[in-house]
Motif scaffolding. Structure first.
Motif, mmCIF file in Angstrom:
data_model
loop_
_atom_site.group_PDB
_atom_site.id
_atom_site.type_symbol
_atom_site.label_atom_id
_atom_site.label_comp_id
_atom_site.label_asym_id
_atom_site.label_seq_id
_atom_site.Cartn_x
_atom_site.Cartn_y
_atom_site.Cartn_z
ATOM 1 N N ARG A 175 0.833 -1.198 0.000
ATOM 2 C CA ARG A 175 0.000 0.000 0.000
ATOM 3 C C ARG A 175 0.874 1.258 0.000
ATOM 4 N N SER A 176 1.881 1.203 -0.811
ATOM 5 C CA SER A 176 2.843 2.299 -0.896
ATOM 6 C C SER A 176 3.456 2.306 -2.289
ATOM 7 N N SER A 177 3.804 3.490 -2.780
ATOM 8 C CA SER A 177 4.445 3.606 -4.086
ATOM 9 C C SER A 177 5.958 3.368 -4.015
ATOM 10 N N ARG A 178 6.486 3.219 -2.819
ATOM 11 C CA ARG A 178 7.938 3.089 -2.662
ATOM 12 C C ARG A 178 8.509 1.898 -3.443
ATOM 13 N N PRO A 179 7.901 0.697 -3.375
ATOM 14 C CA PRO A 179 8.461 -0.413 -4.164
ATOM 15 C C PRO A 179 8.495 -0.110 -5.662
ATOM 16 N N MET A 180 7.458 0.552 -6.180
ATOM 17 C CA MET A 180 7.448 0.915 -7.592
ATOM 18 C C MET A 180 8.588 1.877 -7.903
ATOM 19 N N ALA A 181 8.765 2.891 -7.043
ATOM 20 C CA ALA A 181 9.833 3.863 -7.260
ATOM 21 C C ALA A 181 11.201 3.181 -7.263
ATOM 22 N N MET A 182 11.419 2.277 -6.339
ATOM 23 C CA MET A 182 12.703 1.590 -6.248
ATOM 24 C C MET A 182 12.949 0.698 -7.463
ATOM 25 N N ALA A 183 11.923 -0.037 -7.892
ATOM 26 C CA ALA A 183 12.071 -0.943 -9.033
ATOM 27 C C ALA A 183 12.387 -0.173 -10.309
#
Length: 223
Positions: A175-183
């Motif tokens: 429930r966070s955009s952080r994994p998308m940003a990191m990938a």
């Protein structure tokens, strides 16, 4: 099909797409689609012989919906900076929804690719079309001597798509955009590392101009 008929069909598809994105294909019934689209069963089955036909229309609709948002960025890709602007737009979109329900196309792939050959073919075609935007612009960067000649634009585009879909899956769970940003950052860092920099880029552009000039001169002398 009349204009009114097209509107009715579109309303059914849109309602079905929203339901299936939230509850999944298996969790969506034709009766629910009728209620959500404010149509009748006779209208639904007039346009769609069965649920499989409706799902096929939903896949095409969701692909168009995703690309409608991304095309303004994808069509202007000319540099790594442009790729990062696309990345920022994607991360913003994921953050707005907190990753809920995942990618509109990717979630359909997860549910249907092993259950429906028609769905698998349509989704694969969608991914290929999506990747083609990225590959074309990476190839253009390569032609302009901004990307190393040894890089494979198609493979890099597939890597970006894998980062996007994997990032979406992790963002959905977190429930966070952080994994998308990191990938996406990792994928773009890889592309950044394949750029031709400084004097090497200038030399390659000069060589290209010299080669074109030599061909032109040769053509003139033969005549």
């Amino acid at each position: 099909m009349t204009a009114r008929g097209a509107l009715t069909r579109d309303r059914i598809v849109r309602a079905a797409a929203d339901l299936m994105h939230g509850a999944g294909v298996a969790g969506t019934t034709m009766d629910q689609v009728v209620d959500a689209s404010h149509t009748s069963k006779s209208q639904l089955y007039h346009y769609f012989a069965d649920k499989e036909a409706l799902v096929a229309a939903v896949i095409k609709f969701q692909v168009a919906r995703v690309l409608e948002f991304q095309e303004p960025y994808l069509e202007r890709l000319a540099s790594v900076a442009d790729l990062r602007r696309w990345r920022d737009a994607v991360v913003w979109f994921v953050e707005e929804a907190r990753g809920v329900n995942g990618c509109a196309v990717g979630s359909l792939s997860s549910e249907l690719a092993d259950r429906s050959e028609l769905a698998r073919i349509l989704i694969q075609a969608a991914f290929r079309s999506w990747e083609s935007y990225l590959a074309a612009e990476l190839r253009w960067m390569q032609d302009r001597s901004e990307l190393d000649a040894g890089a494979d634009p198609s493979e890099l585009a597939t890597g970006l798509m894998a980062a996007y879909q994997g990032g979406y899956l992790l963002s959905q769970a977190a429930r966070s955009s952080r994994p998308m940003a990191m990938a996406l950052d990792l994928a773009l860092d890889s592309i950044e590392g394949r750029r031709v920099r400084g004097d090497r880029a200038s030399e390659r552009r000069a060589d290209a101009v010299q080669a074109r000039t030599a061909v032109t001169y040769s053509d003139l002398t033969v005549q």
